[in-house]
Design an enzyme around this catalytic site. Structure first.
Site, PDB file in Angstrom:
ATOM      1  CG  ASP A   1       2.708   3.445   4.762  1.00 23.55           C
ATOM      2  OD1 ASP A   1       3.451   2.449   4.814  1.00 23.55           O
ATOM      3  OD2 ASP A   1       2.137   3.926   5.746  1.00 23.55           O
TER       4      ASP A   1
ATOM      5  CB  CYS B   1       5.698   8.080  -6.241  1.00 21.31           C
ATOM      6  SG  CYS B   1       7.278   8.935  -6.385  1.00 21.31           S
TER       7      CYS B   1
END
Length: 887
Positions: A784, A815
């Protein structure tokens, strides 16, 4: 006369003998003189001294071997003995006075006066402490770097000096213990220049965070941070350039660096240097010719004297040989040429590392010498903010000899603290703040979650009880619920605001290794607190919020449930946006000398840049937004809410313009076209943000109009509890109907590693009643924040993308913000195409090309480093595959 002569001949002829008394007397005298020799004092890095006896005709290697044996030093080749012609100690202001003892020359020819001491010092500063196998070697390096800091030789930021000092304290004193370490327990230890009480408080706070670290671990962390300092291992030599400007030249493991007023202004890596020479007071660097030049680049520098010029030249010879060659035994091309015949006569780093690995580690314990004492006048002079450095205390009655010590039981670093600040949410009594705080947050552009101080290698996060582990859940795309249980009576965050009912309550600080820091998602500075244990505090006063937190801590389980709005502090604040102009150095893109081996040379430059850090330094100087390109359309009132992040806007000149979208022509997306040099290939992309729920139809309209057949998704929907992208596709067997397009998911598979998901969609153009197939590839294993664990998996994913690319239609890549991981993929595919074509790869040039089409592509330095490492890995794999074909 004739009789005497005849007798003499008869006497000494035939069976006779002689005994040369005088010759033997002279020889015996010479031997006695050699045995007498002389004593030389060597001063070590911990300020201890020892006398060594050597013969008058011995070479420097004799006393060096005695020193290494005395210290029982295995990785000895990093060290040397220094001396000065006038007997003075090493001086940062006059490095030209110091000489390194040459092991191949007689000691008497080098030392004018053998009464002067020799100084044991690090000669070659290792590029990475992990190369040092011996704990004792790392300890000696730590002593050297501490000395460099105190003597002003190593210039560094106050925050870094404080961090390094905290590791020194951990190595010497062990874990923080409140009953032993009082409020001024550091005031008598000399740790950093200009040491003052405020600095000692900050060192103490960091010391508490190092609990559980052994001396060896603390010293490794010390070295790991020290190696990143710009002037690490650099001894500056004064010179002037061709404009008569005063500058300094320094020699390091990766090449020559140029400083002006202690600021690095240029770097010449060994792979870029063809020849180094000197003549009288002039020092020359001949650089490899660039493709655009028809002459070799020769740089000249005016040194202060012939001696200083030769000293710098010898340092270059030694450093290049030690760090770059496998063996120092290199035949001279012209054995009878004029000039200095000096060569490096020791072992290289390659030989040292190989020898130590062959021997195996020597597990041993030794006594660490204490830091010097710092004596202050009473009362302390606080207004100047600096302490007074006093002479060091006498050394303890032991030296660096190996000895056996009992292991010390680790102590707890955190103590009970009943005093709470008025804005406490269970934080420390005093915390780090301001420019000295290494855990301070650096604002970046938002594609990746801003890492906590525990995730960047600065602090070790200890395990915590599962029963007290903080939990969280998503309430919607804008609110997050976090449940905390106190550890040591603290939740680990501070709040501010609430001065009136119109001022929101914001999280002002989060302590590392606390429940607020370890929860998922992490409670972050700038989060707005909406509810506390079910009580609405969106319009509460500060004292009411503090009371609610204290009340929760007083319950039996201490449970604290927060509902927060993430990162409202940073949303749309102008002062955190990218400055419109940023300096870009000329000529930062280095090229190889000839087209024949251009790819190979570019890979050498890439490897050197990664090893030296120069690659990252040049990346960080490149503009994020092109200063001449506007983003006006994205800022129009009708379009602002279509942007996932306020900071990320598409350029007007390259933005995708929708033709038949119901909500207008705007979408946060840019065309990015990458030309592959030496071929006719142009890889076409659309770089875009992860769709919002409100922009889902715009996203599919773009797919429809561009006739795209491949979507690459580089994020998951939720990361660390934060929404990163709306689920814009239907489940398998289901259909999603838009005004102009119908999407059906006909299949979904996951690869064996569980890292990639492959989906097949069928699209129908409602107006034209036409259908086509579209592939969707999602990378779910990318962390992450940060980068993938290794280049191998990422390279495999990139190859999957290349295989799925069809025709001339652009590939849609996204993304969350469409800049960070999106840019990494575009650069990687571009580099793979260039390697296949045998063309050189310059990653910074590729980033520059991308940022001319979409701002901020490749968001941070860690991403850039990772993709450069991946490019180099791919090149090495290509070489290996080619080698197999010819076997």
């Amino acid at each position: 006369m004739d009789i005497v002569e005849s007798v003499s001949k008869r006497t000494f002829s035939g069976s006779s003998g002689t005994y040369n008394v005088q010759a033997l007397e002279l020889a015996a005298a010479r031997e006695r003189s050699k045995l007498k020799g002389f004593n030389i004092t060597v001063r070590f890095l911990d300020d201890t001294e020892h006398e060594f006896h050597v013969g008058k005709r011995c070479k420097g290697s004799v006393i060096m071997d005695q020193v290494y044996q005395h210290l029982e030093l295995v990785e000895k080749d990093y060290f040397g003995l220094q001396y000065s012609e006038n007997g003075s100690a090493p001086n940062v202001n006059k490095p030209e006075l110091m000489r390194w003892l040459d092991p191949s020359k007689p000691i008497k020819k080098q030392l004018n006066n053998c009464q002067y001491p020799l100084y044991f010092r690090v000669k070659f500063y290792v590029s990475d402490p992990s190369k040092l196998q011996e704990e004792y070697t790392r300890y000696q390096f730590c002593l050297q770097i501490r000395r460099d800091i105190l003597e002003g030789r190593l210039v560094l930021a106050p925050s870094t000096a404080i961090l390094l000092a905290s590791y020194t304290v951990q190595a010497e004193l062990g874990d923080y213990q409140p009953e032993e370490h009082g409020p001024n327990y550091l005031s008598s230890i000399q740790l950093i220049p200009g040491q003052c009480e405020e600095m000692e408080k900050k060192i103490a706070e960091l010391h508490k965070l190092h609990k559980g670290q052994s001396p060896a671990q603390a010293e490794f962390n010390f070295l790991d941070h020290a190696k990143r300092i710009e002037m690490y291992g650099v001894e500056l030599h004064k010179t002037r350039d061709n404009t008569n400007r005063e500058i300094q030249l320094g020699v390091t493991h990766m090449g020559l660096v140029v400083f002006q007023n202690n600021i690095k202004i240029n770097t010449f890596s060994w792979s870029k240097i063809m020849k180094i020479s000197f003549k009288r007071k002039q020092f020359f660097i001949q650089l490899i010719r660039e493709l655009s030049e028809d002459y070799d680049t020769l740089l000249g520098f005016n040194m202060e004297s012939y001696r200083s010029s030769k000293t710098l030249w010898k340092a270059c010879v030694e450093h290049h040989t030690f760090f770059r060659l496998d063996s120092p035994k290199v035949k001279r091309k012209f054995p009878f040429s004029l000039g200095s015949k000096f060569t490096y006569s020791g072992r290289t780093e390659f030989q040292t590392v190989a020898d130590v690995k062959r021997r195996g580690k020597l597990e041993r314990k030794f006594v660490r010498s204490p830091s010097k004492q710092l004596v202050r006048p009473v009362p302390p002079i606080e207004e100047k903010g600096k302490g007074i450095l006093a002479p060091g205390r006498p050394p303890r009655p032991y030296d660096n000899k190996v000895t056996s010590l009992g292991a010390k039981e680790p102590r707890k670093a955190w103590a009970d603290d009943s005093q709470l600040s008025d804005d406490d949410g269970g934080f420390l009594e005093r915390t780090l703040e301001g420019p000295f705080s290494p855990g301070g947050r650096v604002l970046s552009y938002v594609d990746e979650e801003i890492p906590s101080p525990t995730s960047n290698g600065l602090y070790d996060t200890p395990p915590y009880s599962a029963s007290h582990s903080p939990t969280s859940q998503i309430t919607d795309e804008t609110l997050v619920t976090i449940t905390l249980h106190p550890e040591e009576g603290k939740y680990g965050f501070n709040v501010k605001g609430g001065t009136s009912r119109d001022v929101p309550i914001l999280v002002s600080r989060v302590a590392p290794n606390t429940p607020a820091d370890k929860c998922t998602p992490r409670l972050s500075e700038g989060d707005q607190v909406i509810q506390i244990n079910g009580v609405d505090v969106s319009h509460a006063l500060h004292e009411d919020v503090v009371m609610l937190i204290h009340r929760a801590r007083g319950t039996s389980d201490g449970k604290l449930v927060l509902v927060v709005k993430p990162n409202v502090l940073y949303a749309g604040m102008e002062e955190f946006e990218e400055p419109p102009y940023q300096y870009v150095p000329v000529g930062e893109l280095q090229r190889p000398p000839s087209p024949e081996n251009a790819l190979e040379q570019s890979m050498l430059l890439l490897a050197d840049g990664l090893a030296s850090g120069a690659l990252i330094a040049r990346y960080e100087m490149l503009y994020r937004k092109h200063p001449e390109l506007t983003c006006d359309v994205s800022l129009e009132s009708k379009n602002i809410n279509k942007n996932r992040y306020r900071d990320i806007s598409p350029y007007d000149s390259t933005r995708v313009i929708l033709k038949n979208a119901p909500s207008g022509d705007y979408i946060n997306a840019n065309y990015v076209n990458m030309k592959i040099n030496g071929t006719d290939i142009i890889n076409k992309y659309i770089a875009t943000q992860g769709p919002l729920q409100s922009t889902c139809e715009d996203f599919w309209q773009m797919i429809l109009e561009e006739k795209c057949n491949l979507i690459v998704m580089l994020t998951t929907l939720i990361e660390r509890g934060r929404a990163k992208c709306h689920k814009y596709w239907p489940n398998v067997g289901e259909t999603l109907t838009m005004q102009n397009v119908i999407i059906q998911c006909v299949g979904e598979t996951t690869d064996e590693s569980g890292s990639f998901i492959f989906r097949d969609f069928s699209l129908t153009d409602v107006k034209n009643n036409t259908e086509w197939n579209l592939k969707h590839i999602q990378y779910v294993a990318w962390p992450d924040h940060g980068v993938p664990d290794s280049p191998a998996l990422f390279l495999s994913f990139t190859e999957k993308v290349r295989e799925a690319r069809k025709g001339d239609a652009p590939v849609v890549v996204h993304c969350s913000a469409g800049i960070g991981r999106t840019g990494v993929l575009v650069l990687m595919e571009t580099a793979l195409c260039l390697i296949e074509a045998g063309e050189p790869v310059y990653p910074l040039e590729i980033v520059k090309t991308m940022r001319e089409q979409r701002a901020m592509m490749i968001q941070n330095a860690s991403q850039y480093r990772f993709v450069c490492e991946s490019v180099h890995t791919a090149y090495l794999q290509t070489i290996g595959d080619e080698a197999k074909l010819f076997r």
